[in-house]
Design an enzyme around this catalytic site. Structure first.
Site, PDB file in Angstrom:
ATOM      1  N   HIS A 150      49.332  41.364  42.466  1.00  0.00           N
ATOM      2  CA  HIS A 150      48.687  40.170  43.012  1.00  0.00           C
ATOM      3  C   HIS A 150      47.889  40.519  44.261  1.00  0.00           C
ATOM      4  CE1 HIS A 150      51.631  37.008  41.100  1.00  0.00           C
ATOM      5  NE2 HIS A 150      51.150  37.873  40.232  1.00  0.00           N
ATOM      6  N   SER A 161      47.600  38.426  36.129  1.00  0.00           N
ATOM      7  CA  SER A 161      47.786  37.863  37.475  1.00  0.00           C
ATOM      8  C   SER A 161      46.911  38.501  38.546  1.00  0.00           C
ATOM      9  CB  SER A 161      49.251  37.975  37.893  1.00  0.00           C
ATOM     10  OG  SER A 161      50.066  37.322  36.966  1.00  0.00           O
TER      11      SER A 161
END
Length: 195
Positions: free
Chosen positions: A175, A119
């Site tokens: 992230h 991610s």
């Protein structure tokens, strides 16, 4: 390809070996497993996780690779992986300190909580494209057409909210590490293109 190979490795290899070598955690890193800064970003256990990351990597990676080349794309992926892992470590080291001081309650110490997945790396690629082409149209949940910049703002805001709310399933900090790489890369490219 490496993501898929590691996904299958989770099914056949010893789980202790996989957790020690293919997840990022404060304990893992402080034990000298520095390689997990990168290996954790090629690691997925469940099908939904790898599928969503590989869809993002395919669609956004194809565009970035076409514009800047495959070597640039690989460097961006690795940078997003490393910085995403560093953000994860800093966040969990902070939580571990709070845990020690008994300011928070948790089922297990934050220093042991493992993180894995592409991610952070995929976020670097996806957000770089959004920063480069903010007026392009993207499809939220593959259905709703929105300007790219609005989707970027939503994604970053959602990750900040994940950190604030203490989401145990998705690492907003990793992230945001990817987002930081995207922003730094955009600035570098922007300066180069202006001259």
């Amino acid at each position: 390809m490496a993501n898929v190979a590691v996904f299958f490795l989770w099914r056949i290899a010893d789980s202790n070996f996989m957790y020690q070598n293919f997840t990022i955690s404060v304990d893992n890193f402080s034990s000298g497993r520095v390689h997990t800064l990168i290996t954790s970003a090629f690691s997925h256990i469940d099908v939904g996780h790898i599928v969503s990351n590989m869809i993002g990597l395919y669609f956004f990676g194809m565009n970035i690779g076409r514009v800047f080349g495959p070597e640039f794309l690989l460097k961006l992926y690795i940078s997003g992986a490393i910085v995403g892992s560093i953000f994860y470590l800093v966040h969990h080291a902070f939580l571990a300190q709070l845990f020690k001081e008994r300011r928070i309650w948790s089922m297990s110490p934050p220093s042991r909580v493992p993180g894995l997945g592409a991610s952070g790396a995929v976020n670097a690629i996806m957000l770089l494209e959004i920063f480069l082409f903010p007026k392009s149209t993207l499809y939220f949940d593959f259905i709703i057409p929105v300007p790219a910049i609005l989707l970027g703002i939503f994604l970053i805001g959602k990750d900040l909210l994940r950190i604030i709310e203490g989401d145990p399933q998705v690492s907003g900090s990793a992230h945001l590490g990817g987002a930081a790489v995207a922003a730094a890369t955009w600035l570098r490219l922007h300066r180069r293109m202006r001259f």
